[in-house]
Design a protein around this motif. Structure first.
Motif, PDB file in Angstrom:
ATOM      1  N   PHE A  41       0.871  -1.181   0.000  1.00 20.32           N
ATOM      2  CA  PHE A  41       0.000   0.000   0.000  1.00 20.32           C
ATOM      3  C   PHE A  41       0.898   1.217   0.000  1.00 20.32           C
ATOM      4  O   PHE A  41       1.900   1.262   0.727  1.00 20.32           O
ATOM      5  CB  PHE A  41      -0.901   0.026   1.241  1.00 20.32           C
ATOM      6  CG  PHE A  41      -1.745   1.284   1.333  1.00 20.32           C
ATOM      7  CD1 PHE A  41      -2.961   1.364   0.668  1.00 20.32           C
ATOM      8  CD2 PHE A  41      -1.315   2.386   2.065  1.00 20.32           C
ATOM      9  CE1 PHE A  41      -3.721   2.514   0.732  1.00 20.32           C
ATOM     10  CE2 PHE A  41      -2.080   3.538   2.136  1.00 20.32           C
ATOM     11  CZ  PHE A  41      -3.289   3.608   1.471  1.00 20.32           C
ATOM     12  N   THR A  42       0.579   2.207  -0.823  1.00 21.53           N
ATOM     13  CA  THR A  42       1.344   3.447  -0.860  1.00 21.53           C
ATOM     14  C   THR A  42       0.421   4.613  -0.568  1.00 21.53           C
ATOM     15  O   THR A  42      -0.761   4.599  -0.936  1.00 21.53           O
ATOM     16  CB  THR A  42       2.010   3.659  -2.231  1.00 21.53           C
ATOM     17  OG1 THR A  42       0.992   3.762  -3.240  1.00 21.53           O
ATOM     18  CG2 THR A  42       2.940   2.519  -2.569  1.00 21.53           C
ATOM     19  N   LEU A  62       3.501  -7.450   4.310  1.00 19.59           N
ATOM     20  CA  LEU A  62       2.736  -6.251   3.973  1.00 19.59           C
ATOM     21  C   LEU A  62       3.675  -5.055   4.050  1.00 19.59           C
ATOM     22  O   LEU A  62       4.281  -4.788   5.091  1.00 19.59           O
ATOM     23  CB  LEU A  62       1.567  -6.066   4.954  1.00 19.59           C
ATOM     24  CG  LEU A  62       0.819  -4.718   4.877  1.00 19.59           C
ATOM     25  CD1 LEU A  62       0.167  -4.540   3.508  1.00 19.59           C
ATOM     26  CD2 LEU A  62      -0.228  -4.625   5.993  1.00 19.59           C
ATOM     27  N   LEU A  63       3.798  -4.327   2.944  1.00 19.81           N
ATOM     28  CA  LEU A  63       4.618  -3.123   2.882  1.00 19.81           C
ATOM     29  C   LEU A  63       3.712  -1.896   2.913  1.00 19.81           C
ATOM     30  O   LEU A  63       2.838  -1.746   2.041  1.00 19.81           O
ATOM     31  CB  LEU A  63       5.463  -3.102   1.606  1.00 19.81           C
ATOM     32  CG  LEU A  63       6.358  -4.313   1.338  1.00 19.81           C
ATOM     33  CD1 LEU A  63       7.115  -4.113   0.026  1.00 19.81           C
ATOM     34  CD2 LEU A  63       7.321  -4.539   2.486  1.00 19.81           C
ATOM     35  N   VAL A  73       4.661  -7.140   8.886  1.00 22.59           N
ATOM     36  CA  VAL A  73       4.323  -5.784   8.467  1.00 22.59           C
ATOM     37  C   VAL A  73       5.578  -4.918   8.487  1.00 22.59           C
ATOM     38  O   VAL A  73       6.337  -4.933   9.463  1.00 22.59           O
ATOM     39  CB  VAL A  73       3.245  -5.158   9.387  1.00 22.59           C
ATOM     40  CG1 VAL A  73       2.946  -3.724   8.959  1.00 22.59           C
ATOM     41  CG2 VAL A  73       1.977  -5.994   9.352  1.00 22.59           C
ATOM     42  N   HIS A  74       5.787  -4.153   7.419  1.00 23.10           N
ATOM     43  CA  HIS A  74       6.947  -3.272   7.314  1.00 23.10           C
ATOM     44  C   HIS A  74       6.465  -1.867   6.959  1.00 23.10           C
ATOM     45  O   HIS A  74       5.822  -1.673   5.910  1.00 23.10           O
ATOM     46  CB  HIS A  74       7.928  -3.769   6.252  1.00 23.10           C
ATOM     47  CG  HIS A  74       8.356  -5.195   6.449  1.00 23.10           C
ATOM     48  ND1 HIS A  74       9.316  -5.564   7.371  1.00 23.10           N
ATOM     49  CD2 HIS A  74       7.919  -6.347   5.856  1.00 23.10           C
ATOM     50  CE1 HIS A  74       9.477  -6.879   7.328  1.00 23.10           C
ATOM     51  NE2 HIS A  74       8.638  -7.372   6.425  1.00 23.10           N
ATOM     52  N   VAL A  75       6.750  -0.901   7.803  1.00 20.98           N
ATOM     53  CA  VAL A  75       6.405   0.498   7.570  1.00 20.98           C
ATOM     54  C   VAL A  75       7.678   1.214   7.147  1.00 20.98           C
ATOM     55  O   VAL A  75       8.621   1.332   7.924  1.00 20.98           O
ATOM     56  CB  VAL A  75       5.803   1.143   8.831  1.00 20.98           C
ATOM     57  CG1 VAL A  75       5.469   2.618   8.586  1.00 20.98           C
ATOM     58  CG2 VAL A  75       4.555   0.378   9.276  1.00 20.98           C
ATOM     59  N   PHE A  79       9.005  -0.658  -4.962  1.00 17.26           N
ATOM     60  CA  PHE A  79       8.155  -1.376  -4.006  1.00 17.26           C
ATOM     61  C   PHE A  79       6.929  -1.949  -4.718  1.00 17.26           C
ATOM     62  O   PHE A  79       6.494  -3.070  -4.422  1.00 17.26           O
ATOM     63  CB  PHE A  79       7.735  -0.435  -2.879  1.00 17.26           C
ATOM     64  CG  PHE A  79       8.880   0.021  -2.019  1.00 17.26           C
ATOM     65  CD1 PHE A  79       9.272  -0.702  -0.907  1.00 17.26           C
ATOM     66  CD2 PHE A  79       9.587   1.174  -2.334  1.00 17.26           C
ATOM     67  CE1 PHE A  79      10.334  -0.284  -0.112  1.00 17.26           C
ATOM     68  CE2 PHE A  79      10.653   1.602  -1.554  1.00 17.26           C
ATOM     69  CZ  PHE A  79      11.031   0.870  -0.446  1.00 17.26           C
ATOM     70  N   LEU A  80       6.363  -1.163  -5.631  1.00 16.68           N
ATOM     71  CA  LEU A  80       5.229  -1.663  -6.405  1.00 16.68           C
ATOM     72  C   LEU A  80       5.657  -2.820  -7.306  1.00 16.68           C
ATOM     73  O   LEU A  80       4.942  -3.822  -7.432  1.00 16.68           O
ATOM     74  CB  LEU A  80       4.634  -0.537  -7.252  1.00 16.68           C
ATOM     75  CG  LEU A  80       3.903   0.574  -6.497  1.00 16.68           C
ATOM     76  CD1 LEU A  80       3.612   1.759  -7.423  1.00 16.68           C
ATOM     77  CD2 LEU A  80       2.597   0.049  -5.901  1.00 16.68           C
TER      78      LEU A  80
END
Length: 447
Positions: free
Chosen positions: A252-253, A285-286, A305-307, A317-318
């Motif tokens: 998700f961006t 999950l990015l 999960v990675h923030v 990333f996409l």
């Protein structure tokens, strides 16, 4: 001339750029463009649309940009090259939030209090007295008060409302923390009344989707409203020659202090992602985007999960992701982040609210993307997609093809220019209509 920006002074560009050739059949116009945030860099929804409007218009016309800045002012050279003049007026966030908080005791929308600038108001009044513009282009309803001096001078104006903000605040009132829900509900009511009052002030009102146009006309049926969709740069956002991640990966961006993004990703990460990870133990999950709110930063502690925070380029990333998820419970208009993912051949799974902004562009559930109306539906859609490489490839291929047909900036901005030229050529209203407009002006002044 210089304008003070926070604790430093930055020269304002007063230099004209090279003459541009007018569009066929169109004379070269002098346009004043009012914007609530510096439309550069074009890296988030409101800036992307405003930047592309200015870029397109400046190829054929002379554009004078007046813009507020509620954060650090970026390098203005790109805008200076496009515009005849660029003037930036800082809005200190601390003071803006204080004005908005105090605004609860008045009758005007809190949004107007936040974006209030005495310096910009004085500059607008000065320009209305001393210079002639063919048209005023107002970007977002929060900037409408600054167009008032030009209306009094007889200059026509077009408002790009983009989205119906009152509808967004109504959604906030349902998902915000309990103490804030009455405040957001109040702002939704005030904004809707204010948005309705703008109908008589502008020759045309532009929105980004047909759904937004329908929402506006539901409470302002007399609105001269038109739909101009967003676009996506298909040359910049294109499939990369990079291998997908070896592990199933969702991305998700977005701007990660924006309430709708925070709400959607916190809810998804804490409620749906753990269940998906039971099905796919190595699932990652990015969450990619600048200024993650504390609630978002805390998600980085969850398994898988990675923030990332701010990154120089979201495209790698996409490119590595198996799917893009847009689990937004609050959504208005078109989500540019979704268009960008599609442009890079990343299959999309989204909520029905996100899908509402895409369906009129010809996108179809099951062919171009997967849309769900519930948490369980979103979870099941992601699970089916992660387990089916052929389905991922098919959705991505169909989505990019559809994207190239409906969301090209060139075609959509040509439509925007046609609307502006039509507004200038609009016949002068009869006396009775003029009297109605004076009443509308008074409503705006009182707001």
């Amino acid at each position: 001339m210089t304008l003070a920006f926070a604790d430093k002074a930055v020269p304002t560009n007063l230099r004209q750029h090279a003459p541009a050739r007018p569009a066929a059949g169109h004379e070269k116009l002098r346009l004043l463009y009012l914007c609530h945030r510096v439309p550069y860099p074009p890296d988030k929804g409101d800036k992307i649309r405003a930047f592309n409007e200015i870029r397109s218009l400046s190829k054929r016309h002379r554009v004078h940009l007046l813009t507020l800045a509620d954060s650090e002012v970026p390098d203005l050279s790109a805008l200076e090259q496009m515009c005849e003049r660029v003037e930036v007026f800082p809005v200190q966030r601390t003071g803006a939030y204080m004005r908005a908080a105090l605004g609860i005791f008045s009758s005007r929308p809190l949004t107007l209090a936040f974006f209030d600038s005495a310096e910009l108001r004085q500059r607008a009044e000065e320009l209305a007295r001393t210079e002639r513009f063919d048209l005023v282009v107002v970007y977002s309803s929060s900037m409408a008060p600054y167009a008032e001096p030009f209306a009094e001078a007889g200059t026509p104006a077009v408002l790009d409302m983009v989205d119906v903000d009152s509808s967004k605040w109504e959604q906030y009132s349902r998902y915000a923390p309990l103490p804030m829900r009455p405040v957001y509900a109040l702002e939704a009511r005030r904004l809707q009344e204010y948005e309705a009052s703008l109908v008589d002030r502008f020759e045309r009102i532009v929105l980004a989707t047909g759904n937004e146009t329908r929402i506006l006309k539901a409470f302002a049926p007399e609105a001269q409203a038109a739909t101009v969709p967003n676009g996506v740069d298909l040359d910049f956002f294109r499939p990369f020659d990079l291998p997908r991640s070896p592990h199933p990966t969702i991305v998700f961006t977005g701007q990660m202090d924006y309430f709708a993004n925070v709400d959607g990703m916190v809810h998804f990460s804490r409620n749906l992602f753990p269940r998906l990870r039971q099905r796919f133990p190595d699932l990652e999950l990015l969450i990619v985007g600048r200024s993650p709110a504390p609630a978002v930063r805390a998600l980085d502690e969850l398994p898988g999960v990675h923030v990332t925070g701010a990154v120089g380029d979201v495209r790698p990333f996409l490119a590595r992701a198996w799917a893009f998820v847009a689990p937004l419970r609050i959504a208005q208009g078109v989500q540019n982040k979704v268009l960008e993912a599609m442009a890079m051949n990343v299959p999309v799974v989204c909520t029905d609210r996100v899908f509402a902004g895409l369906s009129e562009g010809g996108f179809r559930h099951g062919r171009d993307l997967l849309a769900a109306s519930s948490d369980q539906g979103l979870e099941d859609s992601l699970a089916s997609l992660l387990g089916d490489a052929e389905a991922r490839a098919s959705l991505a291929e169909h989505a990019r093809r559809r994207l190239s047909l409906s969301y090209r900036w060139t075609a959509n901005m040509e439509r925007f220019e046609e609307i502006l030229v039509g507004a200038i050529r609009k016949p002068v209203p009869a006396r009775g209509a003029g009297e109605d407009r004076e009443e509308s002006k008074e409503r705006i002044r009182s707001a």
